[in-house]
Write a protein that holds these residues in place. Structure first.
Motif, short mmCIF file in Angstrom:
data_model
loop_
_atom_site.label_atom_id
_atom_site.label_comp_id
_atom_site.label_asym_id
_atom_site.label_seq_id
_atom_site.Cartn_x
_atom_site.Cartn_y
_atom_site.Cartn_z
N GLY A 1 4.13 0.84 -15.98
CA GLY A 1 4.28 -0.61 -15.81
C GLY A 1 4.54 -0.99 -14.37
N ARG A 2 5.36 -0.21 -13.71
CA ARG A 2 5.64 -0.46 -12.29
C ARG A 2 4.38 -0.26 -11.46
NH1 ARG A 2 7.96 -1.77 -8.03
NH2 ARG A 2 8.55 -0.42 -6.32
N HIS A 3 3.62 0.77 -11.77
CA HIS A 3 2.39 1.03 -11.03
C HIS A 3 1.42 -0.15 -11.18
CE1 HIS A 3 -0.56 4.45 -9.69
NE2 HIS A 3 -0.64 3.38 -8.92
N VAL A 4 1.28 -0.64 -12.38
CA VAL A 4 0.41 -1.81 -12.62
C VAL A 4 0.92 -3.00 -11.82
CG1 VAL A 4 -0.34 -3.50 -14.34
CG2 VAL A 4 -0.44 -1.06 -14.87
N GLN A 5 2.22 -3.23 -11.85
CA GLN A 5 2.82 -4.37 -11.14
C GLN A 5 2.53 -4.30 -9.64
OE1 GLN A 5 7.12 -4.40 -11.30
NE2 GLN A 5 7.16 -6.63 -11.34
N ALA B 1 0.83 -1.20 0.00
CA ALA B 1 0.00 0.00 0.00
C ALA B 1 0.87 1.26 0.00
CB ALA B 1 -0.94 -0.01 1.21
N GLU B 2 1.96 1.21 0.75
CA GLU B 2 2.88 2.36 0.79
C GLU B 2 3.54 2.59 -0.57
OE1 GLU B 2 7.30 2.80 2.62
OE2 GLU B 2 5.77 2.10 4.02
N VAL B 3 3.99 1.53 -1.20
CA VAL B 3 4.65 1.65 -2.51
C VAL B 3 3.64 2.10 -3.57
CG1 VAL B 3 5.87 0.39 -4.33
CG2 VAL B 3 6.48 0.02 -1.94
N GLU B 4 2.41 1.58 -3.50
CA GLU B 4 1.38 1.98 -4.46
C GLU B 4 1.06 3.46 -4.30
OE1 GLU B 4 -2.00 2.99 -6.62
OE2 GLU B 4 -1.98 3.05 -4.43
N ALA B 5 1.00 3.93 -3.05
CA ALA B 5 0.74 5.35 -2.81
C ALA B 5 1.85 6.21 -3.41
CB ALA B 5 0.59 5.62 -1.32
N ARG B 6 3.09 5.73 -3.32
CA ARG B 6 4.20 6.46 -3.93
C ARG B 6 4.05 6.49 -5.45
NH1 ARG B 6 8.97 3.57 -3.06
NH2 ARG B 6 8.51 3.76 -0.86
N CYS B 7 3.66 5.36 -6.04
CA CYS B 7 3.42 5.32 -7.50
C CYS B 7 2.33 6.31 -7.89
CB CYS B 7 3.01 3.91 -7.94
SG CYS B 7 4.33 2.69 -7.90
N GLU B 8 1.28 6.37 -7.10
CA GLU B 8 0.19 7.30 -7.39
C GLU B 8 0.66 8.75 -7.26
OE1 GLU B 8 -3.69 8.69 -8.35
OE2 GLU B 8 -2.48 6.95 -8.85
N PHE B 9 1.47 9.02 -6.27
CA PHE B 9 2.02 10.36 -6.11
C PHE B 9 2.84 10.74 -7.35
CE2 PHE B 9 5.60 13.09 -4.91
CZ PHE B 9 4.91 14.22 -4.49
N GLU B 10 3.67 9.81 -7.80
CA GLU B 10 4.47 10.08 -8.99
C GLU B 10 3.58 10.28 -10.22
OE1 GLU B 10 7.19 6.78 -9.13
OE2 GLU B 10 8.41 7.59 -7.51
N ARG B 11 2.51 9.51 -10.31
CA ARG B 11 1.59 9.65 -11.45
C ARG B 11 0.96 11.03 -11.48
NH1 ARG B 11 -3.62 9.49 -12.88
NH2 ARG B 11 -4.39 9.19 -10.77
N THR B 12 0.57 11.51 -10.32
CA THR B 12 -0.17 12.78 -10.28
C THR B 12 0.72 14.01 -10.13
OG1 THR B 12 -0.52 12.53 -7.89
CG2 THR B 12 -2.25 11.69 -9.37
N SER B 13 1.91 13.84 -9.57
CA SER B 13 2.73 15.00 -9.26
C SER B 13 4.05 15.08 -10.00
CB SER B 13 3.05 15.03 -7.76
OG SER B 13 1.86 15.04 -7.02
N LYS B 14 4.58 13.96 -10.39
CA LYS B 14 5.91 13.93 -11.02
C LYS B 14 5.88 13.06 -12.28
CE LYS B 14 8.48 14.37 -6.73
NZ LYS B 14 9.56 13.79 -5.93
N PRO B 15 5.21 13.53 -13.32
CA PRO B 15 5.06 12.67 -14.49
C PRO B 15 6.39 12.24 -15.13
CG PRO B 15 4.25 14.90 -14.92
CD PRO B 15 4.58 14.82 -13.47
#
Length: 95
Positions: free
Chosen positions: A77-81, A57-71
């Motif tokens: 692919g990592r986010h899906v994984q 959950a922590e890593v997924e939240a980081r992926c989401e942060f990167e998706r929305t804030s740091k394109p």
């Protein structure tokens, strides 16, 4: 994640793009812990089971942060994984 959480509740609570959720759900259906968990989060397979869902959950939240804030840093692919592993592990925790 609570043990009674299901895919629909989890994916609704996450509020992610439909394509991301659909792709992760597809991948979660083919998920194998020994094969896929090390790729999602290195070293997590050797940790106690109680740490798997919170760490995912922590890593997924980081992926989401990167998706929305740091394109420029975002790797879909990592986010899906990671999301697939989170979904599959949540389902496994229910059983």
């Amino acid at each position: 994640m609570p043990k009674d959480c299901n895919f629909d509740e989890l994916t609704t609570a996450l509020i992610r793009p439909r394509l991301l959720i659909d792709t992760a759900r597809w991948a979660a259906g083919r998920y194998r812990r020994v094969r896929d968990l090390p790729g999602a989060v290195a070293g997590l397979l050797s940790q106690p089971e109680s740490q798997i869902l919170p760490r995912l959950a922590e890593v997924e939240a980081r992926c989401e942060f990167e998706r929305t804030s740091k394109p420029e840093c975002y790797r879909p692919g990592r986010h899906v994984q990671v999301l697939a592993a989170l979904l599959a592990e949540t389902a496994a925790a229910r059983t």
